[in-house]
Design a protein around this motif. Structure first.
Motif, PDB file in Angstrom:
ATOM      1  N   MET A  20     -11.305  36.232  11.102  1.00 48.98           N
ATOM      2  CA  MET A  20     -12.007  34.961  11.238  1.00 48.98           C
ATOM      3  C   MET A  20     -11.209  33.875  10.523  1.00 48.98           C
ATOM      4  O   MET A  20     -10.834  34.040   9.370  1.00 48.98           O
ATOM      5  N   PRO A  21     -10.929  32.774  11.192  1.00 52.30           N
ATOM      6  CA  PRO A  21     -10.152  31.694  10.566  1.00 52.30           C
ATOM      7  C   PRO A  21     -10.817  31.151   9.303  1.00 52.30           C
ATOM      8  O   PRO A  21     -12.028  31.236   9.139  1.00 52.30           O
ATOM      9  N   LEU A  22      -9.987  30.611   8.428  1.00 52.02           N
ATOM     10  CA  LEU A  22     -10.497  30.004   7.206  1.00 52.02           C
ATOM     11  C   LEU A  22     -11.453  28.872   7.562  1.00 52.02           C
ATOM     12  O   LEU A  22     -11.125  28.011   8.351  1.00 52.02           O
ATOM     13  N   CYS A  23     -12.611  28.901   6.985  1.00 49.28           N
ATOM     14  CA  CYS A  23     -13.541  27.818   7.265  1.00 49.28           C
ATOM     15  C   CYS A  23     -14.143  27.271   5.980  1.00 49.28           C
ATOM     16  O   CYS A  23     -14.763  26.222   5.982  1.00 49.28           O
ATOM     17  N   HIS A  24     -13.951  27.966   4.899  1.00 49.74           N
ATOM     18  CA  HIS A  24     -14.494  27.505   3.626  1.00 49.74           C
ATOM     19  C   HIS A  24     -13.531  26.514   2.981  1.00 49.74           C
ATOM     20  O   HIS A  24     -12.323  26.746   2.931  1.00 49.74           O
ATOM     21  N   ASP A  25     -14.073  25.426   2.485  1.00 46.77           N
ATOM     22  CA  ASP A  25     -13.252  24.392   1.861  1.00 46.77           C
ATOM     23  C   ASP A  25     -12.375  24.947   0.752  1.00 46.77           C
ATOM     24  O   ASP A  25     -11.208  24.565   0.629  1.00 46.77           O
ATOM     25  N   ASP A  26     -12.895  25.859  -0.067  1.00 45.95           N
ATOM     26  CA  ASP A  26     -12.108  26.416  -1.166  1.00 45.95           C
ATOM     27  C   ASP A  26     -10.880  27.162  -0.658  1.00 45.95           C
ATOM     28  O   ASP A  26      -9.801  27.083  -1.256  1.00 45.95           O
ATOM     29  N   ASP A  27     -11.027  27.893   0.450  1.00 41.85           N
ATOM     30  CA  ASP A  27      -9.894  28.628   1.025  1.00 41.85           C
ATOM     31  C   ASP A  27      -8.828  27.668   1.547  1.00 41.85           C
ATOM     32  O   ASP A  27      -7.626  27.869   1.334  1.00 41.85           O
ATOM     33  N   ILE A  28      -9.274  26.623   2.233  1.00 44.61           N
ATOM     34  CA  ILE A  28      -8.330  25.649   2.772  1.00 44.61           C
ATOM     35  C   ILE A  28      -7.658  24.885   1.641  1.00 44.61           C
ATOM     36  O   ILE A  28      -6.443  24.662   1.657  1.00 44.61           O
ATOM     37  N   ARG A  29      -8.415  24.513   0.633  1.00 44.56           N
ATOM     38  CA  ARG A  29      -7.855  23.815  -0.531  1.00 44.56           C
ATOM     39  C   ARG A  29      -6.782  24.685  -1.195  1.00 44.56           C
ATOM     40  O   ARG A  29      -5.689  24.214  -1.525  1.00 44.56           O
TER      41      ARG A  29
ATOM     42  N   LEU B 159      -5.010  27.137   0.164  1.00 44.62           N
ATOM     43  CA  LEU B 159      -3.858  27.241   1.059  1.00 44.62           C
ATOM     44  C   LEU B 159      -2.971  26.007   0.935  1.00 44.62           C
ATOM     45  O   LEU B 159      -1.752  26.110   0.764  1.00 44.62           O
ATOM     46  N   LEU B 160      -3.577  24.827   0.999  1.00 43.33           N
ATOM     47  CA  LEU B 160      -2.804  23.589   0.904  1.00 43.33           C
ATOM     48  C   LEU B 160      -2.174  23.403  -0.476  1.00 43.33           C
ATOM     49  O   LEU B 160      -1.053  22.902  -0.585  1.00 43.33           O
TER      50      LEU B 160
ATOM     51  N   ILE C 127       8.554  30.229   5.148  1.00 43.55           N
ATOM     52  CA  ILE C 127       7.594  29.218   5.587  1.00 43.55           C
ATOM     53  C   ILE C 127       6.198  29.599   5.093  1.00 43.55           C
ATOM     54  O   ILE C 127       5.732  30.718   5.312  1.00 43.55           O
ATOM     55  N   ASP C 128       5.547  28.649   4.444  1.00 40.57           N
ATOM     56  CA  ASP C 128       4.187  28.893   3.968  1.00 40.57           C
ATOM     57  C   ASP C 128       3.169  28.678   5.084  1.00 40.57           C
ATOM     58  O   ASP C 128       2.273  29.493   5.277  1.00 40.57           O
ATOM     59  N   ILE C 129       3.293  27.564   5.800  1.00 37.04           N
ATOM     60  CA  ILE C 129       2.352  27.234   6.874  1.00 37.04           C
ATOM     61  C   ILE C 129       3.130  26.824   8.114  1.00 37.04           C
ATOM     62  O   ILE C 129       4.059  26.022   8.031  1.00 37.04           O
ATOM     63  N   VAL C 130       2.727  27.348   9.263  1.00 33.99           N
ATOM     64  CA  VAL C 130       3.231  26.872  10.544  1.00 33.99           C
ATOM     65  C   VAL C 130       2.119  26.011  11.137  1.00 33.99           C
ATOM     66  O   VAL C 130       1.039  26.504  11.466  1.00 33.99           O
ATOM     67  N   ASP C 131       2.359  24.702  11.207  1.00 27.95           N
ATOM     68  CA  ASP C 131       1.404  23.727  11.735  1.00 27.95           C
ATOM     69  C   ASP C 131       1.720  23.543  13.217  1.00 27.95           C
ATOM     70  O   ASP C 131       2.837  23.162  13.572  1.00 27.95           O
ATOM     71  N   ILE C 132       0.730  23.827  14.080  1.00 24.71           N
ATOM     72  CA  ILE C 132       0.983  23.893  15.519  1.00 24.71           C
ATOM     73  C   ILE C 132       0.378  22.703  16.255  1.00 24.71           C
ATOM     74  O   ILE C 132      -0.843  22.564  16.331  1.00 24.71           O
TER      75      ILE C 132
ATOM     76  N   LEU D 213     -10.377  16.990   0.896  1.00 24.00           N
ATOM     77  CA  LEU D 213     -10.555  17.963  -0.176  1.00 24.00           C
ATOM     78  C   LEU D 213      -9.950  17.516  -1.505  1.00 24.00           C
ATOM     79  O   LEU D 213     -10.089  18.206  -2.508  1.00 24.00           O
ATOM     80  N   GLY D 214      -9.227  16.391  -1.497  1.00 23.24           N
ATOM     81  CA  GLY D 214      -8.645  15.883  -2.736  1.00 23.24           C
ATOM     82  C   GLY D 214      -7.559  16.771  -3.309  1.00 23.24           C
ATOM     83  O   GLY D 214      -7.438  16.915  -4.523  1.00 23.24           O
ATOM     84  N   VAL D 215      -6.743  17.352  -2.441  1.00 17.55           N
ATOM     85  CA  VAL D 215      -5.641  18.222  -2.888  1.00 17.55           C
ATOM     86  C   VAL D 215      -4.557  17.355  -3.518  1.00 17.55           C
ATOM     87  O   VAL D 215      -4.101  16.385  -2.911  1.00 17.55           O
TER      88      VAL D 215
END
Length: 142
Positions: A1-10, A12-13, A74-79, A136-138
């Motif tokens: 399941m893709p990341l959907c929680h703000d903490d997980d996305i924060r 990752l970024l 590569i950390d993130i591949v942005d598509i 998210l204020g990263v």
């Protein structure tokens, strides 16, 4: 399941340093060009990938044909591809050992997301990192 929680996305970024941007454009009016500039301004190294403009430079970075040409981790591949075409980029991300795939706003490919997750990659779909950084204020990358 893709990341959907703000903490997980924060997380990752905040932990990423290098982003490959598949579908990068040299046209300033294109969203991929604007997002690349914003990510660079936030401190990320962003490597553009687009077979149509291979060998050119976008925002000071050499444009590569595909993810297989990259030598750096590569950390993130942005598509920035349509949902159907995103699958190929996800498969390349898996092959190069990227840590995460991020499908842009409007890009949803559940089978590709499942393949990425099965390979151990984090997955974000139908979101924009530029928007999420602000929301998210990263903090900027050092």
């Amino acid at each position: 399941m893709p990341l959907c929680h703000d903490d997980d996305i924060r997380h990752l970024l905040a932990s990423a340093r290098t982003i490959a941007l598949v579908g990068a454009s040299d046209r300033p009016d294109r969203a991929s060009n604007q997002v690349m500039a914003a990510l660079q301004a936030h401190g990320y190294r962003v490597i553009p990938v687009n077979p149509a403009i291979t060998g050119e430079h976008v925002h000071g970075e050499f444009v590569f044909r595909d993810l297989g040409q990259l030598g750096d981790p590569i950390d993130i591949v942005d598509i920035f591809r349509n949902s159907d075409a995103a699958g190929e980029a996800v498969d390349q991300a898996i092959a190069i050992g990227a840590k995460a795939v991020w499908m842009q706003l409007g890009v949803v490919n559940e089978p590709a997301a499942a393949r990425a997750e099965a390979a151990g990659l984090k997955v974000v779909m139908d979101r924009c990192p530029k928007i999420e950084l602000a929301r998210l204020g990263v903090a900027p990358v050092n």
